[in-house]
Design a protein around this motif. Structure first.
Motif, PDB file in Angstrom:
ATOM      1  N   ALA A 547       0.793  -1.152  -0.023  1.00 40.53           N
ATOM      2  CA  ALA A 547       0.166  -0.196  -0.053  1.00 40.53           C
ATOM      3  C   ALA A 547       0.984   1.190   0.049  1.00 40.53           C
ATOM      4  O   ALA A 547       0.389   2.234  -0.383  1.00 40.53           O
ATOM      5  CB  ALA A 547      -1.015  -0.166   1.146  1.00 40.53           C
ATOM      6  N   ASP A 548       1.980   1.085   0.558  1.00 33.17           N
ATOM      7  CA  ASP A 548       2.976   2.183   0.586  1.00 33.17           C
ATOM      8  C   ASP A 548       3.317   2.865  -0.764  1.00 33.17           C
ATOM      9  O   ASP A 548       3.493   4.129  -0.922  1.00 33.17           O
ATOM     10  CB  ASP A 548       4.153   2.129   1.419  1.00 33.17           C
ATOM     11  CG  ASP A 548       4.131   1.816   2.846  1.00 33.17           C
ATOM     12  OD1 ASP A 548       3.083   2.516   3.515  1.00 33.17           O
ATOM     13  OD2 ASP A 548       4.633   1.129   3.510  1.00 33.17           O
ATOM     14  N   ASP A 559       6.445  10.674   7.591  1.00 33.43           N
ATOM     15  CA  ASP A 559       6.263   9.451   6.951  1.00 33.43           C
ATOM     16  C   ASP A 559       7.202   8.366   6.558  1.00 33.43           C
ATOM     17  O   ASP A 559       7.301   7.298   6.681  1.00 33.43           O
ATOM     18  CB  ASP A 559       5.501   9.490   5.329  1.00 33.43           C
ATOM     19  CG  ASP A 559       4.020  10.216   5.615  1.00 33.43           C
ATOM     20  OD1 ASP A 559       3.384  10.227   6.481  1.00 33.43           O
ATOM     21  OD2 ASP A 559       4.021  11.264   4.591  1.00 33.43           O
ATOM     22  N   VAL A 560       8.527   9.060   6.307  1.00 38.54           N
ATOM     23  CA  VAL A 560       9.654   8.220   5.810  1.00 38.54           C
ATOM     24  C   VAL A 560      11.008   8.861   6.483  1.00 38.54           C
ATOM     25  O   VAL A 560      10.978  10.050   6.658  1.00 38.54           O
ATOM     26  CB  VAL A 560       9.726   8.288   4.433  1.00 38.54           C
ATOM     27  CG1 VAL A 560       8.435   7.528   3.539  1.00 38.54           C
ATOM     28  CG2 VAL A 560       9.747   9.505   3.699  1.00 38.54           C
ATOM     29  N   ASP A 561      11.898   8.179   6.298  1.00 42.96           N
ATOM     30  CA  ASP A 561      13.166   8.422   6.527  1.00 42.96           C
ATOM     31  C   ASP A 561      14.061   8.454   5.375  1.00 42.96           C
ATOM     32  O   ASP A 561      14.002   7.567   4.313  1.00 42.96           O
ATOM     33  CB  ASP A 561      13.944   7.578   7.608  1.00 42.96           C
ATOM     34  CG  ASP A 561      13.399   7.764   8.990  1.00 42.96           C
ATOM     35  OD1 ASP A 561      13.164   8.933   9.498  1.00 42.96           O
ATOM     36  OD2 ASP A 561      12.952   6.567   9.634  1.00 42.96           O
ATOM     37  N   TRP A 562      14.949   9.533   5.126  1.00 41.20           N
ATOM     38  CA  TRP A 562      15.809   9.399   4.046  1.00 41.20           C
ATOM     39  C   TRP A 562      17.260   9.119   4.498  1.00 41.20           C
ATOM     40  O   TRP A 562      17.587   9.916   5.557  1.00 41.20           O
ATOM     41  CB  TRP A 562      15.806  11.038   3.189  1.00 41.20           C
ATOM     42  CG  TRP A 562      14.753  11.149   2.606  1.00 41.20           C
ATOM     43  CD1 TRP A 562      13.589  11.841   3.310  1.00 41.20           C
ATOM     44  CD2 TRP A 562      14.226  10.694   1.384  1.00 41.20           C
ATOM     45  NE1 TRP A 562      12.418  11.900   2.378  1.00 41.20           N
ATOM     46  CE2 TRP A 562      12.665  11.321   1.266  1.00 41.20           C
ATOM     47  CE3 TRP A 562      14.586   9.879   0.461  1.00 41.20           C
ATOM     48  CZ2 TRP A 562      12.224  11.061   0.295  1.00 41.20           C
ATOM     49  CZ3 TRP A 562      13.914   9.495  -0.861  1.00 41.20           C
ATOM     50  CH2 TRP A 562      12.508   9.983  -0.746  1.00 41.20           C
ATOM     51  N   LEU A 563      17.951   8.167   4.293  1.00 44.09           N
ATOM     52  CA  LEU A 563      19.140   7.562   4.807  1.00 44.09           C
ATOM     53  C   LEU A 563      20.313   7.439   3.826  1.00 44.09           C
ATOM     54  O   LEU A 563      19.870   7.218   2.531  1.00 44.09           O
ATOM     55  CB  LEU A 563      18.860   6.170   5.564  1.00 44.09           C
ATOM     56  CG  LEU A 563      17.594   6.370   6.612  1.00 44.09           C
ATOM     57  CD1 LEU A 563      17.154   4.863   6.830  1.00 44.09           C
ATOM     58  CD2 LEU A 563      17.762   6.898   7.696  1.00 44.09           C
ATOM     59  N   ASP A 564      21.378   7.365   4.320  1.00 47.45           N
ATOM     60  CA  ASP A 564      22.451   6.890   3.556  1.00 47.45           C
ATOM     61  C   ASP A 564      22.497   5.279   3.456  1.00 47.45           C
ATOM     62  O   ASP A 564      22.041   4.729   4.302  1.00 47.45           O
ATOM     63  CB  ASP A 564      23.875   7.752   3.491  1.00 47.45           C
ATOM     64  CG  ASP A 564      24.337   7.236   4.987  1.00 47.45           C
ATOM     65  OD1 ASP A 564      23.975   6.560   5.602  1.00 47.45           O
ATOM     66  OD2 ASP A 564      25.335   8.132   5.451  1.00 47.45           O
ATOM     67  N   GLU A 565      23.644   4.889   2.919  1.00 47.94           N
ATOM     68  CA  GLU A 565      23.993   3.386   2.743  1.00 47.94           C
ATOM     69  C   GLU A 565      24.382   2.872   4.166  1.00 47.94           C
ATOM     70  O   GLU A 565      24.142   1.636   4.450  1.00 47.94           O
ATOM     71  CB  GLU A 565      24.921   2.941   1.823  1.00 47.94           C
ATOM     72  CG  GLU A 565      26.286   3.668   1.942  1.00 47.94           C
ATOM     73  CD  GLU A 565      26.400   4.932   1.166  1.00 47.94           C
ATOM     74  OE1 GLU A 565      27.519   5.133   0.511  1.00 47.94           O
ATOM     75  OE2 GLU A 565      25.537   5.784   1.069  1.00 47.94           O
ATOM     76  N   THR A 566      24.677   3.654   5.179  1.00 46.02           N
ATOM     77  CA  THR A 566      25.028   3.128   6.479  1.00 46.02           C
ATOM     78  C   THR A 566      23.921   3.056   7.533  1.00 46.02           C
ATOM     79  O   THR A 566      24.075   3.002   8.606  1.00 46.02           O
ATOM     80  CB  THR A 566      26.120   3.954   7.054  1.00 46.02           C
ATOM     81  OG1 THR A 566      25.769   5.370   7.170  1.00 46.02           O
ATOM     82  CG2 THR A 566      27.335   4.100   6.060  1.00 46.02           C
ATOM     83  N   ASP A 567      22.471   3.515   7.050  1.00 52.17           N
ATOM     84  CA  ASP A 567      21.480   3.808   7.538  1.00 52.17           C
ATOM     85  C   ASP A 567      21.643   4.987   8.690  1.00 52.17           C
ATOM     86  O   ASP A 567      20.848   4.998   9.797  1.00 52.17           O
ATOM     87  CB  ASP A 567      21.177   2.414   8.660  1.00 52.17           C
ATOM     88  CG  ASP A 567      19.875   2.205   9.108  1.00 52.17           C
ATOM     89  OD1 ASP A 567      18.884   2.514   8.313  1.00 52.17           O
ATOM     90  OD2 ASP A 567      19.509   2.077  10.274  1.00 52.17           O
ATOM     91  N   ARG A 588       8.468   4.662   7.639  1.00 50.26           N
ATOM     92  CA  ARG A 588       8.424   4.585   9.159  1.00 50.26           C
ATOM     93  C   ARG A 588       7.473   3.360   9.690  1.00 50.26           C
ATOM     94  O   ARG A 588       7.878   2.596  10.625  1.00 50.26           O
ATOM     95  CB  ARG A 588       8.261   5.653   9.892  1.00 50.26           C
ATOM     96  CG  ARG A 588       9.126   6.804   9.661  1.00 50.26           C
ATOM     97  CD  ARG A 588       9.315   8.221  10.252  1.00 50.26           C
ATOM     98  NE  ARG A 588      10.188   8.864  10.242  1.00 50.26           N
ATOM     99  CZ  ARG A 588      10.476  10.117  10.864  1.00 50.26           C
ATOM    100  NH1 ARG A 588       9.273  10.515  11.803  1.00 50.26           N
ATOM    101  NH2 ARG A 588      11.176  10.787  11.013  1.00 50.26           N
ATOM    102  N   ALA A 589       6.155   3.401   9.170  1.00 55.17           N
ATOM    103  CA  ALA A 589       5.243   2.569   9.735  1.00 55.17           C
ATOM    104  C   ALA A 589       5.541   0.982   9.178  1.00 55.17           C
ATOM    105  O   ALA A 589       5.264   0.376  10.226  1.00 55.17           O
ATOM    106  CB  ALA A 589       3.891   2.926   9.206  1.00 55.17           C
ATOM    107  N   ARG A 623      11.832  -5.568   2.378  1.00 55.13           N
ATOM    108  CA  ARG A 623      10.580  -5.688   3.251  1.00 55.13           C
ATOM    109  C   ARG A 623      10.973  -6.575   4.708  1.00 55.13           C
ATOM    110  O   ARG A 623      11.466  -7.702   4.404  1.00 55.13           O
ATOM    111  CB  ARG A 623       9.467  -6.395   2.712  1.00 55.13           C
ATOM    112  CG  ARG A 623       9.055  -5.627   1.324  1.00 55.13           C
ATOM    113  CD  ARG A 623       7.685  -5.861   0.597  1.00 55.13           C
ATOM    114  NE  ARG A 623       8.014  -7.136  -0.078  1.00 55.13           N
ATOM    115  CZ  ARG A 623       6.922  -7.879  -0.785  1.00 55.13           C
ATOM    116  NH1 ARG A 623       5.616  -7.473  -0.642  1.00 55.13           N
ATOM    117  NH2 ARG A 623       7.169  -8.889  -1.682  1.00 55.13           N
ATOM    118  N   PRO A 624      10.625  -5.927   5.654  1.00 55.80           N
ATOM    119  CA  PRO A 624      10.808  -6.561   7.013  1.00 55.80           C
ATOM    120  C   PRO A 624       9.711  -7.819   6.945  1.00 55.80           C
ATOM    121  O   PRO A 624       8.947  -7.893   6.203  1.00 55.80           O
ATOM    122  CB  PRO A 624      10.363  -5.606   7.992  1.00 55.80           C
ATOM    123  CG  PRO A 624      10.365  -4.482   7.621  1.00 55.80           C
ATOM    124  CD  PRO A 624      10.224  -4.366   6.085  1.00 55.80           C
TER     125      PRO A 624
END
Length: 626
Positions: A547-548, A559-567, A588-589, A623-624
């Motif tokens: 659904a996301d 709603d979201v986090d923007w991260l680099d390759e190291t989290d 995030r959800a 996906r977790p």
């Protein structure tokens, strides 16, 4: 074409014809027998510019046209000529396709009677109106743009008699392919009758796309020998499979072109109402085709609205995409999202719930209107197309634009709900495969010395520097196509895929194949890249399951986090790095993570639920476990 004009209506004693021609001095209904013999019936003026006649004994199947007399003054925008047989703008069927002939454009008194070379309108008994139903398509889904003829001309499972026609869209093999892609709606390129541009015949070419209409009611018999009944049957089959139908409509101009164009219908009946004129009467050309329809003139609003209602009530189509959409809202002072035609579309009880999609640009003054259509509309997003192409081409400084487009283009659609239609390729421009194989257009087959079509395509020739093995080059191009497709299927908002791009169709570098009714444009089903197709099917299943990915609100930092390759969260400095090619978008959800690696080396992305290895110039989705 005002309130009083309408399609022919069969009565107990004959058929009633009503035509809007306020500047005409005389009007005739012309009836044709099976041998081409013509009977002219004078029409009488009833007021408000409407002429009518009830033709006794004339019924279903009758073939007819119109003739009009009046002033002939092309510089002032008047082309009345009784030697020109005219198509009723409200005719719902024609007996054959239009073929351009110079006689159709001959000045008054200088050419032959055009009746022998003009298609005739056909009186029809309208199908019973379909029950009104809500559109199957919902924003956030996948729109699949296709050309009816080219989509099935080479399909091995479609019976030869059906190939290239609307009927073929209901074939089980076609529907199975659409369902495997989780298509929410097909968007059919123009179906209504069109004519070739006059320069094509001497080049041995014809208009293939159909963006040069003469009628806005009659379906071109080349695409639907069975007319409206054939369209209804195809729509029913697609609806049964859960697939909506959107029609691409061209109301911004007609095929009568410029001052020297053919006189076929509107030009010979009601030119002052139908077309936009500059001071002195010359035609305004905000479309690049020779004329511009006065979409907000009362007569033309009535005609356009009646045309749209016709396709909803007769075929239950789910919505419409509008070519050069600003024309629909252009008033004397410029584009206005509250223009009468746009307001009337949404107020109309038949049209109010239909899906409406704008191509939000034309070449007129103030013609670029992306983000400015009414809130209920969707809009083709060319900034998505260009920003995503530039990122995967490797242009510096594009990571921020890439992220904004991936998240729903909130800079363009700022009120929470994103109205974007994200696309990487469409009928107009390079195919997805050609985008990765040609740095410049190759339109030589169009006969215009490669001057036509877009010059800046943000494309690249992935020849792989130093590679001499064709298989290496093919693999690199397929990798880039996979990255582009993954980007599209992971993007927030509605997405659009051009037919055949899911399996690497090519047009040999032609980015303006409007005149190529041949193997350049026809989809090669037997030669398709089945590995790429399987990848597209998997991406479609992922999008349908998450659904996301098909949400219609633009993403925010809540709603979201923007991260680099190291989290680690991306810093301002990292966002501004010209050479940055990697990022992670994590919801995030749900924990769904999209790992983007636009660099030329593979990368391991660290995520809370496990590391993800992403190859060079690729996207990984994690996906977790649930």
């Amino acid at each position: 074409m005002s309130i009083g004009a309408r399609p022919p209506q069969v009565t107990a004693s004959g058929t009633m014809f009503r035509v809007h021609a306020p500047d005409a001095s005389a009007l005739w209904l012309c009836l044709f027998d099976a041998h081409g013999g013509e009977t002219r019936v004078p029409m009488r003026q009833e007021g408000d510019g409407v002429w009518q006649v009830e033709a006794a004994g004339v019924g279903v199947g009758a073939r007819y046209g119109l003739r009009a007399d009046g002033p002939y003054d092309p510089p002032a925008g008047l082309w009345f000529d009784p030697d020109k047989l005219l198509l009723d703008p409200y005719a719902t069927a024609i007996d054959r396709a239009f073929i351009y002939d110079p006689a159709l454009a001959a000045p008054r008194g200088a050419g032959p009677d055009t009746a022998p070379i003009m298609p005739k309108g056909v009186v029809e008994a309208q199908l019973p109106s379909v029950a009104h139903r809500s559109p199957l398509f919902r924003p956030g889904g996948l729109i699949y743009e296709l050309h009816v003829r080219g989509f099935t001309m080479r399909h091995p499972e479609v019976p030869p008699a059906q190939r290239g026609t609307i009927a073929a869209l209901g074939h089980p093999a076609v529907i199975a392919h659409l369902k495997a892609l989780h298509v929410s709606a097909v968007e059919l390129m123009p179906l209504t009758a069109w004519i070739d541009e006059r320069h094509l015949g001497p080049l041995g070419l014809t208009n293939y796309w159909g963006y040069n209409p003469v009628s806005w009611f009659a379906i071109d018999p080349r695409l639907a020998p069975g007319g409206m009944a054939e369209l209804r049957q195809a729509v029913d089959a697609l609806h049964e499979a859960g697939i909506g139908v959107i029609l691409d409509m061209v109301y911004n101009h007609d095929g009568e072109s410029d001052r020297d164009g053919p006189t076929l219908s509107l030009r010979g009946l009601d030119p002052r109402s139908a077309f936009r004129h500059a001071a002195g009467g010359s035609l305004i050309n905000d479309t690049g085709t020779g004329n511009s329809i006065a979409c907000n003139a009362p007569a033309m609003r009535a005609l356009i609205l009646a045309s749209l209602r016709h396709f909803v009530q007769q075929a239950s189509v789910d919505g419409f995409r509008f070519d050069l959409g600003p024309a629909l809202g252009r008033l004397d002072h410029g584009f206005d999202p509250r223009a009468p035609l746009l307001e009337e579309m949404r107020a109309d009880p038949v049209l109010a719930d239909r899906i409406l999609i704008a191509e939000p640009w034309d070449i007129g003054p103030g013609g670029y209107q992306l983000g400015h259509f009414p809130d209920s509309w969707l809009e083709w997003n060319d900034r998505y197309r260009d920003d995503m192409r530039r990122f995967w081409r490797g242009d510096a400084g594009t990571i921020g634009a890439f992220a904004t487009r991936l998240a729903g283009s909130s800079d363009i659609f700022p009120n929470g709900r994103t109205r974007t239609v994200n696309f990487l390729a469409a009928h107009d421009g390079f195919t997805l495969a050609d985008l990765t194989a040609y740095a410049a257009r190759h339109n030589e087959a169009n006969g215009e010395q490669n001057r036509d079509g877009h010059g800046e395509n943000y494309s690249w020739n992935n020849g792989v520097e130093g590679a001499s093995d064709d298989s290496v080059i093919r693999a690199a191009r397929q990798r880039d196509m996979r990255a582009l497709l993954t980007t599209l299927f992971c993007s927030r908002g509605t997405i659009m895929l051009c037919a055949g791009d899911e399996f690497g169709r090519s047009q040999q570098g032609n980015n303006n194949a409007y005149a190529q009714d041949n193997a350049i444009s026809w989809i090669d089903w037997e030669g398709r890249d089945q590995a790429l197709e399987a990848e597209a099917f998997a991406l479609a299943a992922l999008r349908a399951d998450e659904a996301d990915l098909h949400g219609i609100t633009a993403l925010t930092d809540d709603d979201v986090d923007w991260l680099d390759e190291t989290d680690s969260p991306l810093t301002v400095a990292q966002w501004e790095e010209p050479e940055r090619r990697r990022l992670v978008l994590r919801y995030r959800a749900s924990g769904l993570a999209i790992c983007v690696n636009g660099a030329s080396e593979a990368c391991r992305f660290s995520l809370p639920h496990g590391d993800v290895d992403v190859a060079a110039r690729s996207i990984g989705v994690s996906r977790p476990e649930r």
